[in-house]
Design a protein around this motif. Structure first.
Motif, PDB file in Angstrom:
ATOM      1  N   ILE A  33       0.844  -1.201   0.000  1.00 18.87           N
ATOM      2  CA  ILE A  33       0.000   0.000   0.000  1.00 18.87           C
ATOM      3  C   ILE A  33       0.877   1.250   0.000  1.00 18.87           C
ATOM      4  O   ILE A  33       0.609   2.217  -0.719  1.00 18.87           O
ATOM      5  CB  ILE A  33      -0.963  -0.024   1.197  1.00 18.87           C
ATOM      6  CG1 ILE A  33      -1.999  -1.125   1.001  1.00 18.87           C
ATOM      7  CG2 ILE A  33      -1.655   1.314   1.358  1.00 18.87           C
ATOM      8  CD1 ILE A  33      -2.909  -1.326   2.160  1.00 18.87           C
ATOM      9  N   LEU A  37       0.952   4.210  -2.814  1.00 10.94           N
ATOM     10  CA  LEU A  37       0.771   5.631  -2.498  1.00 10.94           C
ATOM     11  C   LEU A  37       1.927   6.453  -3.054  1.00 10.94           C
ATOM     12  O   LEU A  37       1.728   7.564  -3.563  1.00 10.94           O
ATOM     13  CB  LEU A  37       0.652   5.819  -0.976  1.00 10.94           C
ATOM     14  CG  LEU A  37      -0.609   5.239  -0.343  1.00 10.94           C
ATOM     15  CD1 LEU A  37      -0.604   5.495   1.149  1.00 10.94           C
ATOM     16  CD2 LEU A  37      -1.849   5.841  -0.954  1.00 10.94           C
ATOM     17  N   SER A  40       1.402   6.913  -6.600  1.00  5.81           N
ATOM     18  CA  SER A  40       0.345   7.905  -6.787  1.00  5.81           C
ATOM     19  C   SER A  40       0.896   9.327  -6.691  1.00  5.81           C
ATOM     20  O   SER A  40       0.494  10.224  -7.449  1.00  5.81           O
ATOM     21  CB  SER A  40      -0.738   7.669  -5.746  1.00  5.81           C
ATOM     22  OG  SER A  40      -1.603   8.753  -5.709  1.00  5.81           O
ATOM     23  N   VAL A  56      -5.197   5.798  -5.679  1.00  7.46           N
ATOM     24  CA  VAL A  56      -5.415   5.685  -4.232  1.00  7.46           C
ATOM     25  C   VAL A  56      -6.743   4.997  -3.946  1.00  7.46           C
ATOM     26  O   VAL A  56      -6.815   4.082  -3.115  1.00  7.46           O
ATOM     27  CB  VAL A  56      -5.379   7.085  -3.576  1.00  7.46           C
ATOM     28  CG1 VAL A  56      -5.762   6.985  -2.123  1.00  7.46           C
ATOM     29  CG2 VAL A  56      -4.007   7.682  -3.714  1.00  7.46           C
ATOM     30  N   ILE A  57      -7.814   5.427  -4.660  1.00  7.02           N
ATOM     31  CA  ILE A  57      -9.145   4.924  -4.310  1.00  7.02           C
ATOM     32  C   ILE A  57      -9.298   3.460  -4.712  1.00  7.02           C
ATOM     33  O   ILE A  57      -9.690   2.606  -3.919  1.00  7.02           O
ATOM     34  CB  ILE A  57     -10.229   5.783  -4.986  1.00  7.02           C
ATOM     35  CG1 ILE A  57     -10.195   7.208  -4.425  1.00  7.02           C
ATOM     36  CG2 ILE A  57     -11.598   5.194  -4.757  1.00  7.02           C
ATOM     37  CD1 ILE A  57     -11.013   8.186  -5.208  1.00  7.02           C
ATOM     38  N   VAL A  58      -8.978   3.156  -5.975  1.00  6.76           N
ATOM     39  CA  VAL A  58      -9.259   1.808  -6.474  1.00  6.76           C
ATOM     40  C   VAL A  58      -8.162   0.829  -6.073  1.00  6.76           C
ATOM     41  O   VAL A  58      -8.441  -0.235  -5.527  1.00  6.76           O
ATOM     42  CB  VAL A  58      -9.429   1.830  -8.011  1.00  6.76           C
ATOM     43  CG1 VAL A  58      -9.681   0.434  -8.514  1.00  6.76           C
ATOM     44  CG2 VAL A  58     -10.564   2.730  -8.396  1.00  6.76           C
ATOM     45  N   TYR A  59      -6.886   1.219  -6.331  1.00  6.23           N
ATOM     46  CA  TYR A  59      -5.804   0.256  -6.094  1.00  6.23           C
ATOM     47  C   TYR A  59      -5.534   0.108  -4.595  1.00  6.23           C
ATOM     48  O   TYR A  59      -5.733  -0.969  -4.027  1.00  6.23           O
ATOM     49  CB  TYR A  59      -4.533   0.721  -6.807  1.00  6.23           C
ATOM     50  CG  TYR A  59      -3.910  -0.345  -7.664  1.00  6.23           C
ATOM     51  CD1 TYR A  59      -3.588  -1.566  -7.124  1.00  6.23           C
ATOM     52  CD2 TYR A  59      -3.650  -0.133  -9.011  1.00  6.23           C
ATOM     53  CE1 TYR A  59      -3.027  -2.548  -7.906  1.00  6.23           C
ATOM     54  CE2 TYR A  59      -3.093  -1.115  -9.791  1.00  6.23           C
ATOM     55  CZ  TYR A  59      -2.780  -2.313  -9.234  1.00  6.23           C
ATOM     56  OH  TYR A  59      -2.232  -3.286  -9.997  1.00  6.23           O
ATOM     57  N   ALA A  60      -5.098   1.197  -3.970  1.00  2.32           N
ATOM     58  CA  ALA A  60      -4.738   1.115  -2.552  1.00  2.32           C
ATOM     59  C   ALA A  60      -5.964   0.901  -1.682  1.00  2.32           C
ATOM     60  O   ALA A  60      -5.880   0.345  -0.591  1.00  2.32           O
ATOM     61  CB  ALA A  60      -4.001   2.384  -2.138  1.00  2.32           C
ATOM     62  N   GLY A  61      -7.137   1.330  -2.156  1.00  5.62           N
ATOM     63  CA  GLY A  61      -8.342   1.143  -1.367  1.00  5.62           C
ATOM     64  C   GLY A  61      -8.997  -0.190  -1.610  1.00  5.62           C
ATOM     65  O   GLY A  61      -8.987  -1.081  -0.762  1.00  5.62           O
ATOM     66  N   ALA A  62      -9.552  -0.374  -2.823  1.00  3.15           N
ATOM     67  CA  ALA A  62     -10.427  -1.515  -3.056  1.00  3.15           C
ATOM     68  C   ALA A  62      -9.658  -2.819  -3.237  1.00  3.15           C
ATOM     69  O   ALA A  62      -9.945  -3.817  -2.575  1.00  3.15           O
ATOM     70  CB  ALA A  62     -11.296  -1.241  -4.276  1.00  3.15           C
ATOM     71  N   VAL A  65      -7.928  -4.100  -0.110  1.00  3.35           N
ATOM     72  CA  VAL A  65      -8.880  -4.627   0.875  1.00  3.35           C
ATOM     73  C   VAL A  65      -9.324  -6.031   0.470  1.00  3.35           C
ATOM     74  O   VAL A  65      -9.480  -6.925   1.312  1.00  3.35           O
ATOM     75  CB  VAL A  65     -10.074  -3.666   1.027  1.00  3.35           C
ATOM     76  CG1 VAL A  65     -11.192  -4.310   1.805  1.00  3.35           C
ATOM     77  CG2 VAL A  65      -9.637  -2.412   1.735  1.00  3.35           C
TER      78      VAL A  65
END
Lengths: 179, 102
Positions: A33, A37, A40, A56-62, A65
């Protein structure tokens, strides 16, 4: 600005190297992660803010997870980390590491021999321009991506489904005959 | 605005890609191999965006969006496969998947 770029590059590389060498899966995921970032940040300062936000939203977030849920469902304990420590002996990784270093040397030789850096200034490419291109020239690829995602969902559901052990009585008879 | 050297960006992309490749080569845990594949996807996306920024075109960023969608689908199917492997073998060691040998 250049300092930020080199700093983010350094963080990205170091954390990626940590991902590959960690024993514990969750630690490796956290380093991954950090690496995403840092990448990014590089996107943001090279004039691509929309894609930096997506990273950040799709890769590191979704996606990460999703990985975390996978690790949680596998429920690997301390035994797994010990087994990894045994598998990751220098004898196992030294030759692949040397081969990858040779590849890296070739790559850097090519990049620095052909000096392609014209030193052009960074132009900001915002979300409007990206989406104009995305739904203009690449609209067919967008629909194909939709089909790919649909196939991914159906495939993941079908493969990950817990199959009940259910023997048909005729099949069972046949198996006994074979044995 | 500022100057960003293209060859350093591409070099970083190659460095990340080779790290991911090294991860696939040296790890036996299949979870780490999937993570290394993600690293390689990300490195390819970085190369696309750096080249797009160098030429001032939005195409590189469009490609990153496609790579993102593909990575999501790949992770979903890959994790389902790992889960199924763990159910049948009770291990995540890729060396144990050798039924085809005998």
């Amino acid at each position: 600005m250049s300092i930020i770029f080199y700093l983010a590059s350094l963080i990205a590389f170091v954390s990626t190297a940590m991902v590959v060498t960690r024993k514990n899966a969750v630690h490796a995921l956290l380093y991954l992660i950090v690496s995403l970032l840092a990448v990014s940040v590089i996107f943001f300062i090279s004039g691509a803010p929309f894609v930096a936000a997506l990273e950040v939203i799709v890769y590191a977030g979704a996606i990460m997870v999703l990985f975390l849920f996978g690790i949680m469902m596998l429920n690997l304990g301390k035994d797994s980390a010990d087994a990894e420590a045994k598998l990751l002996s220098p004898r196992a990784w030294i030759l692949p590491a040397i081969l990858c270093m040779v590849l890296l040397a070739e790559l850097s030789y090519v990049f620095f021999l052909h000096d392609s850096s014209t030193g052009g200034t960074v132009r900001l490419i915002d979300a409007k321009e990206v989406s104009d291109s995305l739904f203009g020239r690449y609209v067919l690829a967008v629909e194909l991506t939709g089909i790919l995602l649909m196939a991914g969902i159906v495939g993941a559901y079908h493969i990950g489904k817990e199959k009940r052990k259910e023997y048909h009585r005729y099949l069972q008879v046949n198996e006994e005959e074979h044995e | 605005m500022n100057e960003l050297p293209l060859n350093v960006g591409l070099l970083l992309s190659g460095l990340l890609f080779l790290t991911g490749l090294l991860g696939v080569l040296i790890r036996r845990n299949i979870l780490f191999m999937l993570m290394s594949v993600e690293i390689m996807f990300n490195a390819a996306a970085l190369a696309f965006v750096m080249a797009g920024a160098h030429h001032g075109q939005p195409d590189g960023q469009v490609m990153l969006i496609f790579i993102l969608a593909m990575a999501a689908a790949e992770v979903a199917v890959g994790l389902a496969l790992i889960l199924q492997m763990f159910r049948q073998k009770r291990t995540v060691d890729s060396d144990n998947l050798n039924q085809l040998r005998d």
